[in-house]
Design a protein around this motif. Structure first.
Motif, PDB file in Angstrom:
ATOM      1  N   LEU A 170       0.828  -1.206   0.000  1.00 18.12           N
ATOM      2  CA  LEU A 170       0.000   0.000   0.000  1.00 18.12           C
ATOM      3  C   LEU A 170       0.866   1.261   0.000  1.00 18.12           C
ATOM      4  CD1 LEU A 170      -2.668  -1.013   2.644  1.00 18.12           C
ATOM      5  CD2 LEU A 170      -2.973  -0.848   0.179  1.00 18.12           C
ATOM      6  N   LEU A 229      -0.307   4.881  -0.160  1.00 20.19           N
ATOM      7  CA  LEU A 229      -1.021   5.541   0.946  1.00 20.19           C
ATOM      8  C   LEU A 229      -0.108   6.435   1.783  1.00 20.19           C
ATOM      9  CD1 LEU A 229      -3.493   3.005   2.574  1.00 20.19           C
ATOM     10  CD2 LEU A 229      -4.006   5.076   1.319  1.00 20.19           C
ATOM     11  N   LEU A 285      -1.669  12.206   8.524  1.00 20.03           N
ATOM     12  CA  LEU A 285      -2.477  11.819   9.679  1.00 20.03           C
ATOM     13  C   LEU A 285      -1.607  11.602  10.907  1.00 20.03           C
ATOM     14  CD1 LEU A 285      -5.378  10.961  10.482  1.00 20.03           C
ATOM     15  CD2 LEU A 285      -4.714   8.639   9.931  1.00 20.03           C
ATOM     16  N   ALA A 288      -1.268  14.016  14.375  1.00 18.54           N
ATOM     17  CA  ALA A 288      -1.595  13.473  15.698  1.00 18.54           C
ATOM     18  C   ALA A 288      -0.387  13.513  16.614  1.00 18.54           C
ATOM     19  CB  ALA A 288      -2.103  12.042  15.555  1.00 18.54           C
ATOM     20  N   ILE A 302       0.971  18.003  24.158  1.00 20.43           N
ATOM     21  CA  ILE A 302       0.323  17.683  25.441  1.00 20.43           C
ATOM     22  C   ILE A 302       1.360  17.191  26.448  1.00 20.43           C
ATOM     23  CG2 ILE A 302      -1.330  16.167  26.560  1.00 20.43           C
ATOM     24  CD1 ILE A 302      -2.900  16.179  23.891  1.00 20.43           C
ATOM     25  N   LYS A 344       2.807  18.979  30.069  1.00 20.29           N
ATOM     26  CA  LYS A 344       2.725  18.344  31.382  1.00 20.29           C
ATOM     27  C   LYS A 344       4.098  18.209  32.028  1.00 20.29           C
ATOM     28  CE  LYS A 344       0.919  15.694  34.656  1.00 20.29           C
ATOM     29  NZ  LYS A 344      -0.022  16.223  35.634  1.00 20.29           N
ATOM     30  N   PRO A 372      -6.853  -1.010   2.545  1.00 22.65           N
ATOM     31  CA  PRO A 372      -6.337   0.340   2.810  1.00 22.65           C
ATOM     32  C   PRO A 372      -7.283   1.193   3.645  1.00 22.65           C
ATOM     33  CG  PRO A 372      -6.784   0.016   0.468  1.00 22.65           C
ATOM     34  CD  PRO A 372      -6.872  -1.317   1.118  1.00 22.65           C
ATOM     35  N   ILE A 429      -6.949   0.092   7.180  1.00 19.87           N
ATOM     36  CA  ILE A 429      -5.669   0.501   7.779  1.00 19.87           C
ATOM     37  C   ILE A 429      -5.707   1.986   8.162  1.00 19.87           C
ATOM     38  CG2 ILE A 429      -3.259   0.976   7.197  1.00 19.87           C
ATOM     39  CD1 ILE A 429      -3.060  -1.695   5.983  1.00 19.87           C
ATOM     40  N   LEU A 430      -6.199   2.800   7.255  1.00 22.84           N
ATOM     41  CA  LEU A 430      -6.277   4.239   7.543  1.00 22.84           C
ATOM     42  C   LEU A 430      -7.207   4.503   8.718  1.00 22.84           C
ATOM     43  CD1 LEU A 430      -6.325   6.397   4.308  1.00 22.84           C
ATOM     44  CD2 LEU A 430      -4.647   6.312   6.138  1.00 22.84           C
ATOM     45  N   THR A 437      -5.602   3.498  11.920  1.00 18.75           N
ATOM     46  CA  THR A 437      -4.599   4.479  12.345  1.00 18.75           C
ATOM     47  C   THR A 437      -5.271   5.707  12.937  1.00 18.75           C
ATOM     48  OG1 THR A 437      -3.489   3.774  10.340  1.00 18.75           O
ATOM     49  CG2 THR A 437      -2.428   5.519  11.609  1.00 18.75           C
ATOM     50  N   ALA A 438      -6.304   6.188  12.262  1.00 17.98           N
ATOM     51  CA  ALA A 438      -6.982   7.383  12.733  1.00 17.98           C
ATOM     52  C   ALA A 438      -7.589   7.154  14.107  1.00 17.98           C
ATOM     53  CB  ALA A 438      -8.071   7.794  11.738  1.00 17.98           C
ATOM     54  N   CYS A 453      -4.868   7.018  16.733  1.00 17.76           N
ATOM     55  CA  CYS A 453      -4.394   8.379  17.016  1.00 17.76           C
ATOM     56  C   CYS A 453      -5.396   9.112  17.893  1.00 17.76           C
ATOM     57  CB  CYS A 453      -4.189   9.161  15.725  1.00 17.76           C
ATOM     58  SG  CYS A 453      -2.765   8.624  14.802  1.00 17.76           S
ATOM     59  N   LEU A 503      -5.387   7.778  21.394  1.00 17.60           N
ATOM     60  CA  LEU A 503      -4.132   8.187  22.042  1.00 17.60           C
ATOM     61  C   LEU A 503      -4.204   9.634  22.497  1.00 17.60           C
ATOM     62  CD1 LEU A 503      -1.318   6.754  22.403  1.00 17.60           C
ATOM     63  CD2 LEU A 503      -0.557   8.201  20.525  1.00 17.60           C
ATOM     64  N   LEU A 504      -4.700  10.500  21.612  1.00 14.28           N
ATOM     65  CA  LEU A 504      -4.772  11.922  21.948  1.00 14.28           C
ATOM     66  C   LEU A 504      -5.767  12.173  23.071  1.00 14.28           C
ATOM     67  CD1 LEU A 504      -4.598  13.866  18.575  1.00 14.28           C
ATOM     68  CD2 LEU A 504      -2.919  13.753  20.387  1.00 14.28           C
ATOM     69  N   ALA A 511      -4.277  10.943  26.252  1.00 10.42           N
ATOM     70  CA  ALA A 511      -3.191  11.836  26.667  1.00 10.42           C
ATOM     71  C   ALA A 511      -3.743  13.120  27.258  1.00 10.42           C
ATOM     72  CB  ALA A 511      -2.293  12.142  25.472  1.00 10.42           C
ATOM     73  N   SER A 512      -4.792  13.661  26.618  1.00 15.18           N
ATOM     74  CA  SER A 512      -5.299  14.941  27.102  1.00 15.18           C
ATOM     75  C   SER A 512      -5.963  14.789  28.461  1.00 15.18           C
ATOM     76  CB  SER A 512      -6.275  15.555  26.096  1.00 15.18           C
ATOM     77  OG  SER A 512      -7.401  14.724  25.976  1.00 15.18           O
ATOM     78  N   PHE A 556      -4.964  12.230  30.776  1.00 17.95           N
ATOM     79  CA  PHE A 556      -3.946  11.860  31.755  1.00 17.95           C
ATOM     80  C   PHE A 556      -2.907  12.944  31.982  1.00 17.95           C
ATOM     81  CE2 PHE A 556      -5.608   7.637  31.385  1.00 17.95           C
ATOM     82  CZ  PHE A 556      -5.321   7.081  32.620  1.00 17.95           C
ATOM     83  N   PHE A 557      -2.590  13.664  30.908  1.00 17.76           N
ATOM     84  CA  PHE A 557      -1.532  14.672  31.031  1.00 17.76           C
ATOM     85  C   PHE A 557      -2.110  16.069  31.186  1.00 17.76           C
ATOM     86  CE2 PHE A 557       0.819  11.487  28.268  1.00 17.76           C
ATOM     87  CZ  PHE A 557       1.400  10.882  29.368  1.00 17.76           C
ATOM     88  N   ALA A 558      -3.400  16.148  31.546  1.00 14.68           N
ATOM     89  CA  ALA A 558      -4.008  17.476  31.665  1.00 14.68           C
ATOM     90  C   ALA A 558      -3.270  18.295  32.720  1.00 14.68           C
ATOM     91  CB  ALA A 558      -5.464  17.331  32.036  1.00 14.68           C
ATOM     92  N   VAL A 559      -3.007  19.543  32.384  1.00 16.54           N
ATOM     93  CA  VAL A 559      -2.335  20.436  33.324  1.00 16.54           C
ATOM     94  C   VAL A 559      -3.408  21.266  34.007  1.00 16.54           C
ATOM     95  CG1 VAL A 559      -0.638  22.251  33.602  1.00 16.54           C
ATOM     96  CG2 VAL A 559      -0.335  20.528  31.842  1.00 16.54           C
ATOM     97  N   GLU A 581      -4.940  24.241  35.472  1.00 13.29           N
ATOM     98  CA  GLU A 581      -4.706  25.688  35.496  1.00 13.29           C
ATOM     99  C   GLU A 581      -5.389  26.250  36.720  1.00 13.29           C
ATOM    100  OE1 GLU A 581      -5.747  27.725  31.947  1.00 13.29           O
ATOM    101  OE2 GLU A 581      -3.755  27.455  31.110  1.00 13.29           O
TER     102      GLU A 581
END
Lengths: 199, 272
Positions: free
Chosen positions: A72, A75, A82, A86, A93, A97, B6, B9-10, B13-14, B17, B20-21, B24-25, B27-30, B32
């Motif tokens: 692929l 791609l 992407l 990310a 982030i 921290k 394909p 797979i995309l 991945t999305a 991601c 994960l984000l 992360a936002s 667990f790692f929040a700061v 204020e």
């Protein structure tokens, strides 16, 4: 020893000969946007170098262990965009921290780099050029330093332009673009340097 | 069916991601400081640095975290801002000393003539480096507008005499221009101070007379006539001690060259 020499060449090629901004014309947006002040230009340069290294470290394995086995390869562009977008968000982030000082210095620039074409370009070119992982990382480092160099040099040029009486029709962006083209011409002088050195 | 791989797979991945984000936002929040946002709202956002911090954000942060206890440091915001900030912090607000900048030069040193033709960069800083500028008076305002460019509120203009003119109704008293002027011509005065010496020349009176009709010639009339004894001559220049000055305006009346200015140009709420 021969390999070390080759790595050095890859690094220097990224900095001077194949300077992404001035020779390949990638990443022009931050080059024109953030080069008004030296400090900002420097911060942006460091941030881009950092992101290039991280992006290469992630996209290289993705390409060879996810895309190639599935045939692929076409791609790569969309997948890299992407993943890089990310990744940059994630790095921001985490930095906020754990290393607030570094976040304060780079934080403003990170969102600007999420879909920077220079970052995408370096990851794609590393694969096109057939580099292995180490060579890819070295190449990314070189390109990043080249970007930093171009930013810092151009910040100096711009601070001189600010104080000069440009004709009314040339004020602002036009005179900046002309200056950029002249700086770019100067970098043209580096082409062929390494071929001569190797011969 | 070939297209499924394909796409999957995309998609995978999305999703990875995104997860994960999101993780992360969380667990790692700061955290204020909850006071930061409302305090920042109160501040005018001019980022002028008059409070001594690098910007409104850092002043608000210092206040919120208790590093800074004085809520009245914001000069552009004035009393209103100080009261709002003090209310959030639950402390008493002191009166803000509102300040305004003025240029200590009238520019009457033959503005139409120049000592030489200056063709360098059009900044006061650069012009000042070659023989203290092209004006006959080396203490004069050079009129290339470094202060005008630095002013965050656009309160400064260059007038017909080639001298920077500060509009007191627009001036927020941040003092950025004070640091920019290479001749040190711009001073800040408090809103209660009403008399200013608009000259910066340390030359002897006879020398000043040669090129300027409006400069302090150090005659000493204001010194002798001041009922409070608030004026002294320092290096051939009248200097007003604002601790003693009552703003009676006697000095302005006796000044033979008219370089002392009096006026209520600071009264009223010029920060609105």
């Amino acid at each position: 020893m021969e390999y070390l020499k080759q790595l050095t060449l890859i690094l220097m090629a990224g900095v001077l000969v194949n300077n992404y901004v001035l020779q390949k014309f990638l990443g022009i947006c931050p080059f024109l946007g953030v080069s008004k002040k030296f400090n900002q230009a420097f911060g942006m340069g460091i941030a881009v170098t950092f992101v290039m290294l991280v992006a290469t470290a992630v996209t290289y394995p993705l390409y060879f262990y996810l895309l190639v086995p599935n045939k692929l390869e076409y791609l790569e562009t969309i997948l890299f965009i992407l993943v890089i977008a990310a990744l940059v968000q994630f790095v921001e982030i985490v930095l906020k921290k754990f290393i607030p000082a570094l976040h304060a210095a780079l934080g403003v620039y990170l969102p600007l780099i999420t879909t920077n074409c220079a970052v995408l370009g370096v990851t794609l070119n590393n694969i096109t050029d057939g580099y292995n992982f180490l060579e890819s990382m070295i190449s990314s480092l070189g390109v990043g330093i080249g970007f930093l160099l171009a930013m810092v040099l151009f910040a100096g040029v711009r601070s001189r332009i600010e104080n000069c009486p440009a004709p009314e029709c040339m004020k602002g962006l036009p005179v900046t673009l002309v200056a950029a083209s002249i700086v770019s011409l100067a970098f043209l002088g580096f082409s062929g340097v390494f071929e001569t050195l190797l011969a | 069916m070939e297209i499924l791989i394909p796409v999957l797979i995309l998609l995978a991945t999305a999703v990875i991601c995104a997860v994960l984000l999101t993780v992360a936002s969380i667990f790692f929040a700061v955290k204020e400081n909850e006071k930061f946002a409302p305090i920042r709202e109160c501040l005018p956002g001019a980022n002028c640095g008059a409070c001594g911090y690098s910007g409104c954000d850092s002043y608000a942060k210092a206040l919120a975290e208790g590093e800074e206890t004085n809520p009245s440091l914001c000069i552009p915001g004035g009393d209103g801002t100080a009261k709002n900030v003090a209310a959030i912090l639950g402390v008493e607000a002191a009166d803000v000393v509102e300040r305004v900048a003025y240029v200590a030069c009238n520019g009457a040193c033959r503005p139409e003539e120049k000592k030489y033709i200056y063709t360098g960069p059009k900044t006061c800083h650069a012009a000042n480096m070659s023989f203290s500028g092209d004006r006959f008076c080396i203490y004069a305002c050079l009129g290339y507008g470094d202060c005008m460019k630095a002013c965050p509120r656009g309160a400064i203009e260059i007038n017909e005499n080639g001298v920077a003119d500060i509009n007191p109704t627009k001036c927020i008293g941040c003092g950025i221009c004070v640091d920019v002027c290479p001749n040190g011509l711009i001073h800040l005065i408090k809103d209660t101070e009403r008399v200013v010496v608009k000259c910066n020349s340390r030359k002897k009176g006879a020398d000043v007379r040669k090129y300027c009709s409006n400069g302090c010639i150090a005659c000493g009339k204001c010194v002798k006539n001041c009922p409070e004894g608030a004026i002294t001559l320092v290096d051939n220049l009248a200097v007003i001690d604002y601790d003693k000055c009552t703003g009676c305006g006697t000095c302005k009346d006796v000044c033979p060259v008219g370089c002392i200015h009096e006026g209520c140009f600071l009264c009223g709420s010029h920060f609105e």
